[in-house]
Design a protein around this motif. Structure first.
Motif, short mmCIF file in Angstrom:
data_model
loop_
_atom_site.label_atom_id
_atom_site.label_comp_id
_atom_site.label_asym_id
_atom_site.label_seq_id
_atom_site.Cartn_x
_atom_site.Cartn_y
_atom_site.Cartn_z
N SER A 523 0.86 -1.27 -0.24
CA SER A 523 0.05 -0.14 0.11
C SER A 523 0.91 1.25 0.01
O SER A 523 1.86 1.27 0.71
N ARG A 524 0.40 2.23 -0.67
CA ARG A 524 1.28 3.78 -1.01
C ARG A 524 1.32 4.21 0.49
O ARG A 524 2.07 5.08 0.53
N PHE A 525 0.45 3.97 1.32
CA PHE A 525 0.28 4.84 2.73
C PHE A 525 1.19 4.32 3.77
O PHE A 525 1.60 5.18 4.62
N TYR A 555 -9.13 -4.95 -0.67
CA TYR A 555 -9.60 -4.12 0.62
C TYR A 555 -8.43 -3.50 1.08
O TYR A 555 -7.06 -4.02 0.83
N LEU A 556 -8.31 -2.47 1.70
CA LEU A 556 -7.15 -1.89 2.30
C LEU A 556 -7.13 -2.18 3.78
O LEU A 556 -8.03 -2.06 4.55
N ALA A 557 -6.13 -2.77 4.24
CA ALA A 557 -5.90 -3.44 5.44
C ALA A 557 -4.92 -2.61 6.23
O ALA A 557 -4.09 -1.95 5.63
N GLU A 591 -13.44 1.58 2.18
CA GLU A 591 -13.14 1.32 0.59
C GLU A 591 -12.85 2.59 -0.14
O GLU A 591 -13.23 3.55 0.32
N GLY A 592 -12.09 2.53 -1.20
CA GLY A 592 -11.76 3.63 -2.15
C GLY A 592 -10.68 4.55 -1.73
O GLY A 592 -10.35 5.19 -2.39
N GLN A 593 -10.01 4.23 -0.39
CA GLN A 593 -8.93 5.12 -0.34
C GLN A 593 -7.69 5.13 -0.92
O GLN A 593 -6.94 6.14 -1.23
N GLU A 594 -7.24 3.65 -1.23
CA GLU A 594 -6.12 3.31 -1.79
C GLU A 594 -5.99 3.94 -3.22
O GLU A 594 -5.17 4.60 -3.87
N ASP A 605 -8.81 7.72 6.53
CA ASP A 605 -9.71 7.33 7.42
C ASP A 605 -9.39 5.79 7.84
O ASP A 605 -9.61 4.94 7.33
N LEU A 606 -9.38 5.89 9.45
CA LEU A 606 -8.90 4.56 10.05
C LEU A 606 -10.02 3.82 10.32
O LEU A 606 -10.14 2.60 11.07
N SER A 607 -11.48 4.27 9.99
CA SER A 607 -12.53 3.58 10.50
C SER A 607 -12.56 2.18 9.79
O SER A 607 -12.15 2.15 8.59
N ALA A 608 -13.19 0.93 10.30
CA ALA A 608 -13.41 -0.14 9.94
C ALA A 608 -14.67 -0.36 8.71
O ALA A 608 -15.39 0.55 8.71
N LYS A 609 -14.24 -0.95 7.80
CA LYS A 609 -15.19 -1.17 6.73
C LYS A 609 -16.59 -1.60 7.28
O LYS A 609 -16.42 -2.55 8.20
#
Length: 658
Positions: A523-525, A555-557, A591-594, A605-609
């Protein structure tokens, strides 16, 4: 008229600027009204404050309650995980027993010398004692000892890397104890062989008829040897071409000719100074070269910068010239012009360097090396050497750091006696790391590691081999010029933040367990989240469905320290996470942040999916949004594959480098 004028005057307005003076009653009334308003506002503010405090207490109580429930849920999750891992460990032990039995049988069927000695302390001590008692000066015997030394050192280094993962000191202690002694014995044997050859030069097949010159060469799998002596003074430089045997050409100045001097050159395919490989900024490529001067007199004398010292233990005429690192470097005719042609099995950087071992400082340096030139088309390095010693081709440890990205993915291998759609079909996993020069893909199947790419000529031999551990493969790659064994210092040198150990270990454990059924990528983050957080992308793999590329985005984990999480920070006074549960937690983020190019790590946003919740282990995070087949595949995968992939990730450390 007077009355009329008086009437007009009474209708005139008051003079400008003058106000009617308030009566005492009016002033008092205003004061009372003002105080009442202030009291009303104060009471409203107090009421709001009390309501806010009460709400804050209720909110805190609720957060503490939720946090306590979360901690209790984590406790239950850990207990289930412990039961699962207990069964998993039993399966791993069974697989290891089968594997060890097979390995022991192969050793029994193989050559005894090939497997002697083991690297346990007792066997090594016995082997060293026997080697010291063996006084053979036969070059073939010394080559055999060089092969043994090569094998022992590579196995000790592999053990060192494996124990470094476990934070154990015993492998380092073994290196400190045995490598210098093994090297010392090898050097003594080389010296004995050289003296024997010089004493019997008239009987040597390589003796040049009609002259007093000796030029003897010999090569084997892991070593090559050459010795030269001119029995009379030369009037010009002598060119010694040993390029076929070891890729070396020397131009010996006339001042080094004569019956008193001889030159010996050894090439070994392993660096006997192994400890330096893990502490310095450079690594050696393709082995080391021992270039030394031998001198007949048994008295000590100095010639320019060469210290000629008698070898009292050899009991022969010729002695080794050992360099004094504090002596001023010589120049002019006393320097030896050297040309090294890098082995074809080595990947060279754009500008490789030549280094020399400084025994006094126990480090590699460029002292004694000058007039450096590198021709990339011929892979030839030319330099002048004014000090004898151990020479090596070196490159920076950071040549292939940091990584650009990494992926983990399973692939299908169907067993011939199984149904095509069976979940038990053997799956292997591939780790791909993109560096500035290559895409490196390593395949893991049980305990076996193989190099899939890059498919380039220098790595052809490595690609055709199967390695029994990730450390064996990665060390071979390092010696070939592709170094993927970063340390904390290496990571900091390329301006990356070292993730704390608990974060790396959580990711290693989770992903090595899930990778037989899931596709995972960087992940780029992650790099910008600091030491206590990391992110990666994950989704079910379509390797077993035959559907081709899965169009769904991963998914972003996230993995983070539990104490740094929002639920822990916002609930002071709540129950603490038990030590047994570890210090980290995992989440699937919204979703969608990456894919959002404008999104940065600071705005993440560190909220859970929706439909997921934070858990101790990623398996439990992703299970609610996974198919039964994917979960079943993970549970039925080989523990040996998981364990091998875990070691590979621990050694390559992609989570701190991308």
């Amino acid at each position: 008229c007077i009355e009329h004028i008086s009437t007009l005057g009474s209708n005139m307005p008051p003079k400008k600027g003058k106000k009617k003076k308030k009566t005492k009653a009016e002033i008092e009334a205003e004061r009372i009204a003002r105080e009442e308003e202030e009291e009303r506002i104060r009471k409203e503010e107090e009421k709001k404050r009390l309501e806010d405090e009460e709400k804050a207490k209720r909110d805190l109580k609720e957060k503490i309650s939720l946090r306590n429930e979360e901690v209790e849920r984590f406790n239950i999750e850990f207990q289930k995980y412990a039961d699962c891992m207990s069964a998993w460990s039993k399966r791993l032990i069974q697989e290891l027993e089968i594997e060890n039995e097979k390995e022991e049988w192969e050793k029994f069927l193989g050559c005894q010398r090939k497997n002697w000695p083991g690297i346990d302390t007792v066997n090594l001590n016995t082997y060293i004692t026997e080697a010291q008692d063996d006084t053979s000066t036969n070059v073939e015997d010394i080559f055999a000892y060089a092969d043994d030394t090569h094998r022992i050192i590579t196995r000790l280094e592999s053990e060192f890397m494996n124990n470094k993962i476990k934070r154990l000191e015993k492998a380092t202690l073994k290196l400190d104890e045995f490598v210098p002694e093994l090297q010392s014995i090898l050097m003594a044997k080389i010296q004995s062989a050289s003296n024997c050859i010089l004493e019997k030069e008239t009987k040597c097949n390589e003796h040049i008829e009609g002259s007093s010159e000796l030029f003897f060469t010999k090569e084997a799998k892991n070593a090559a040897f050459a010795i030269w002596k001119s029995g009379k003074k030369m009037s010009e430089t002598r060119r010694l071409d040993i390029s076929k045997q070891m890729g070396v050409i020397l131009h010996v100045p006339a001042s080094m000719s004569g019956n008193q001097n001889a030159i010996q050159i050894w090439k070994l395919n392993v660096d006997a100074k192994q400890l330096g490989r893990h502490s310095e900024e450079e690594i050696l490529l393709g082995g080391v070269y021992y270039i030394d001067i031998l001198n007949r007199p048994l008295t000590i004398k100095t010639s320019n910068s060469w210290i000629i010292q008698a070898n009292q233990t050899a009991g022969t005429e010729y002695a080794t010239a050992q360099n004094d690192d504090t002596t001023e470097l010589s120049s002019g005719s006393s320097s030896v012009e050297c040309q090294l042609v890098a082995p074809g099995s080595v990947i060279l950087p754009e500008n490789p360097s030549i280094v020399r071992w400084k025994g006094r400082d126990a480090t590699w340096s460029k002292d004694g090396i000058s007039d450096y030139n590198y021709d990339s088309s011929s892979r030839r390095i030319t330099f002048s050497l004014s000090l004898p010693g151990i020479i090596g081709i070196a490159q920076s440890r950071m040549t292939d750091l940091p990584y650009k990205d990494w992926t983990l993915m399973p692939i299908m291998i169907e067993e011939p006696d199984q149904e095509p759609d069976s979940l038990c079909n053997t799956s292997v996993v591939r780790l791909s790391i993109t560096t500035s020069r290559f895409i490196v893909t390593i395949q893991v199947n049980g305990s076996i590691c193989t190099l899939v790419e890059p498919d380039i000529p220098p790595l052809c031999e490595i690609r055709n081999k199967s390695f029994r551990s990730p450390s064996d493969l990665l060390l071979e790659l390092s010696r070939a010029g592709l170094h993927l064994l970063p340390t904390d210092e290496d990571i900091q040198r390329v301006n990356h933040t070292v993730k704390i150990r608990d974060i790396e270990e959580r990711m290693v454990s989770d992903l090595s367990y899930l990778c037989p059924s899931y596709f995972v990528k960087s992940s780029r983050f992650s790099v910008d989240l600091g030491r206590t957080k990391a992110t990666y992308q994950i989704k079910e793999s379509d390797a077993f469905t035959g559907a081709g590329c899965d169009p769904f985005l991963p998914y972003l984990a996230m993995v983070e320290l539990d104490r740094e999480s929002a639920s822990a920070k916002c609930a002071p006074g709540s129950e603490e996470l038990p030590v047994s549960c570890g210090s980290t937690r995992c989440s699937i983020l919204v979703e969608g942040q990456e894919e959002d190019g404008a999104m940065s790590a600071e705005l993440l946003d560190l909220s859970a999916k929706e439909g997921t919740q934070s858990c101790l282990y990623m398996m439990n995070c992703i299970q609610p949004i996974s198919t039964e087949e994917a979960i079943q595949k993970v549970k039925e995968s080989s523990p040996r594959t998981t364990e091998t992939m875990k070691q590979l990730l621990q050694l390559t450390r992609p989570f701190s480098l991308c």
